[in-house]
Design a protein around this motif. Structure first.
Motif, PDB file in Angstrom:
ATOM      1  N   GLY A 133     -19.347 -59.168  -4.792  1.00 31.89           N
ATOM      2  CA  GLY A 133     -18.870 -57.977  -5.461  1.00 31.89           C
ATOM      3  C   GLY A 133     -17.714 -58.215  -6.407  1.00 31.89           C
ATOM      4  O   GLY A 133     -17.453 -57.392  -7.293  1.00 31.89           O
ATOM      5  N   GLN A 134     -17.043 -59.359  -6.265  1.00 29.97           N
ATOM      6  CA  GLN A 134     -15.900 -59.650  -7.128  1.00 29.97           C
ATOM      7  C   GLN A 134     -16.307 -60.312  -8.433  1.00 29.97           C
ATOM      8  O   GLN A 134     -15.469 -60.486  -9.327  1.00 29.97           O
TER       9      GLN A 134
ATOM     10  N   SER B   9     -14.892 -71.246 -23.342  1.00 29.73           N
ATOM     11  CA  SER B   9     -13.800 -71.704 -22.484  1.00 29.73           C
ATOM     12  C   SER B   9     -13.035 -70.535 -21.873  1.00 29.73           C
ATOM     13  O   SER B   9     -12.342 -70.701 -20.873  1.00 29.73           O
ATOM     14  N   SER B  10     -13.154 -69.361 -22.493  1.00 31.51           N
ATOM     15  CA  SER B  10     -12.427 -68.198 -21.988  1.00 31.51           C
ATOM     16  C   SER B  10     -13.269 -67.304 -21.087  1.00 31.51           C
ATOM     17  O   SER B  10     -12.737 -66.383 -20.459  1.00 31.51           O
ATOM     18  N   LEU B  11     -14.579 -67.519 -21.019  1.00 30.59           N
ATOM     19  CA  LEU B  11     -15.417 -66.693 -20.160  1.00 30.59           C
ATOM     20  C   LEU B  11     -15.047 -66.907 -18.691  1.00 30.59           C
ATOM     21  O   LEU B  11     -14.783 -68.027 -18.261  1.00 30.59           O
ATOM     22  N   ARG B  12     -15.082 -65.829 -17.947  1.00 34.30           N
ATOM     23  CA  ARG B  12     -14.650 -65.893 -16.552  1.00 34.30           C
ATOM     24  C   ARG B  12     -15.715 -66.536 -15.674  1.00 34.30           C
ATOM     25  O   ARG B  12     -16.883 -66.168 -15.712  1.00 34.30           O
ATOM     26  N   ASN B  13     -15.278 -67.489 -14.868  1.00 31.37           N
ATOM     27  CA  ASN B  13     -16.117 -68.082 -13.830  1.00 31.37           C
ATOM     28  C   ASN B  13     -15.665 -67.568 -12.469  1.00 31.37           C
ATOM     29  O   ASN B  13     -14.482 -67.235 -12.281  1.00 31.37           O
ATOM     30  N   PRO B  14     -16.569 -67.505 -11.497  1.00 31.98           N
ATOM     31  CA  PRO B  14     -16.168 -67.026 -10.168  1.00 31.98           C
ATOM     32  C   PRO B  14     -15.076 -67.900  -9.561  1.00 31.98           C
ATOM     33  O   PRO B  14     -15.132 -69.127  -9.630  1.00 31.98           O
ATOM     34  N   ALA B  15     -14.072 -67.267  -9.005  1.00 31.95           N
ATOM     35  CA  ALA B  15     -13.023 -68.006  -8.311  1.00 31.95           C
ATOM     36  C   ALA B  15     -13.570 -68.608  -7.023  1.00 31.95           C
ATOM     37  O   ALA B  15     -14.480 -68.057  -6.394  1.00 31.95           O
ATOM     38  N   LYS B  16     -13.027 -69.731  -6.632  1.00 35.73           N
ATOM     39  CA  LYS B  16     -13.509 -70.444  -5.449  1.00 35.73           C
ATOM     40  C   LYS B  16     -13.427 -69.581  -4.197  1.00 35.73           C
ATOM     41  O   LYS B  16     -14.282 -69.648  -3.320  1.00 35.73           O
ATOM     42  N   GLU B  17     -12.399 -68.735  -4.114  1.00 35.07           N
ATOM     43  CA  GLU B  17     -12.180 -67.932  -2.915  1.00 35.07           C
ATOM     44  C   GLU B  17     -12.814 -66.545  -3.016  1.00 35.07           C
ATOM     45  O   GLU B  17     -12.613 -65.701  -2.133  1.00 35.07           O
TER      46      GLU B  17
ATOM     47  N   THR C 258     -17.417 -58.908 -16.249  1.00 32.40           N
ATOM     48  CA  THR C 258     -16.286 -59.777 -15.906  1.00 32.40           C
ATOM     49  C   THR C 258     -15.545 -60.318 -17.123  1.00 32.40           C
ATOM     50  O   THR C 258     -14.662 -61.168 -16.969  1.00 32.40           O
ATOM     51  N   ASN C 259     -15.896 -59.843 -18.324  1.00 28.25           N
ATOM     52  CA  ASN C 259     -15.276 -60.355 -19.539  1.00 28.25           C
ATOM     53  C   ASN C 259     -14.972 -59.214 -20.497  1.00 28.25           C
ATOM     54  O   ASN C 259     -15.583 -58.147 -20.419  1.00 28.25           O
ATOM     55  N   PRO C 260     -14.041 -59.420 -21.435  1.00 27.30           N
ATOM     56  CA  PRO C 260     -13.791 -58.401 -22.455  1.00 27.30           C
ATOM     57  C   PRO C 260     -15.061 -58.082 -23.239  1.00 27.30           C
ATOM     58  O   PRO C 260     -15.927 -58.950 -23.412  1.00 27.30           O
TER      59      PRO C 260
END
Length: 260
Positions: A19-20, A7-15, A205-207
């Motif tokens: 490269g981000q 639940s804490s893993l980063r998913n790509p933001a919609k915007e 993208t994650n710790p």
């Protein structure tokens, strides 16, 4: 499997744009061990936006093999390294004369396999994730690879150590996790390279601790999915291809659990 972790893993933001959502720089491979690089890249390619590859040895066959992976960008220098979110270093680089000083610019570093031959424990810091098997741990730290020593070395050097075994032991400065999702089909050559590629991609993208735990769990889950379908008769390429489905299954289970 720790559902709270997924639940804490980063998913790509919609915007977000290219490269981000992860830039990984892979340094691996040689004329003798080209497969390591292939497995690193196959594992990582679905989990990052940009995937750079610098060969450990300038071998034409290695470079040609890597160029069959369309997502891999073969580079001739380290210009992209400082801008990458993580560097994966060491697979298949046994006995090479390689200038590892480039790692000084790296934001994060995953060290696997032959990479331990280039480094010393006093070089470690919070940027590092180590993925040794038992013998690699013992050669690198010059102490037995028991649980207490793994925890002590992670704390002493402020790094994350994923000691591969049955179970895997993942240790951070203040945290520890044991992953027992495995089967004997995962003893095949290349499966450790797949794990390293996945962990490095997730670390973009994650710790670091979360990336190591999630990578070990997803890799094991993919192996078990293949075992349920094929028994022991699958290979490292199959494992790399199954990672996305395993990740989707893990995150789907998390979402279903939240709806209940």
């Amino acid at each position: 499997m720790p559902s709270s972790l997924f639940s804490s893993l980063r998913n790509p933001a919609k915007e977000s744009h290219k490269g981000q959502n992860g830039k990984l720089f892979v340094i691996s491979g040689s004329a003798k061990y080209s497969g390591c690089s292939i497995f690193n890249l196959l594992a990582a390619r679905r989990f990052v936006d940009l995937l750079y590859f610098y060969p450990g040895e300038r071998d034409s066959f290695l470079i040609s093999a890597v160029k069959t992976i369309p997502e891999a960008i073969v580079v001739n220098d380290f210009d992209k390294l400082a801008h990458a979110d993580c560097v994966l270093f060491g697979g298949g680089m046994e006995n090479l004369d390689f200038d590892y000083s480039c790692l000084g610019e790296a934001k994060k570093i995953v060290v696997d396999a032959s990479g331990f031959n280039f480094l010393k424990p006093n070089m470690l810091d919070s940027r590092f994730i180590l993925t040794p098997h038992i013998l690699e741990f013992e050669r690198f730290f010059s102490i037995p690879a028991n649980d207490e020593n793994v925890l002590t070395m992670a704390k002493e050097h402020d790094c994350v150590i994923l000691k591969k075994g049955t179970p895997d032991l993942i240790a951070g400065r203040e945290m520890v996790y044991r992953n027992d999702m495995h089967n004997a089909g995962m003893t095949k050559g290349g499966t450790g390279d797949v794990l390293a590629g996945l962990v490095a991609a997730l670390a973009c993208t994650n710790p670091n601790f979360d990336a190591a735990v999630a990578g070990a769990c997803i890799n094991g889950m993919a192996g078990n999915m293949l075992f349920n379908k094929f028994g022991y008769n699958y290979c490292a390429t199959d494992l790399a291809d199954a990672l996305s489905l395993a990740y989707a299954e893990a995150t789907s289970a998390k979402k279903k659990g939240r709806k209940r």
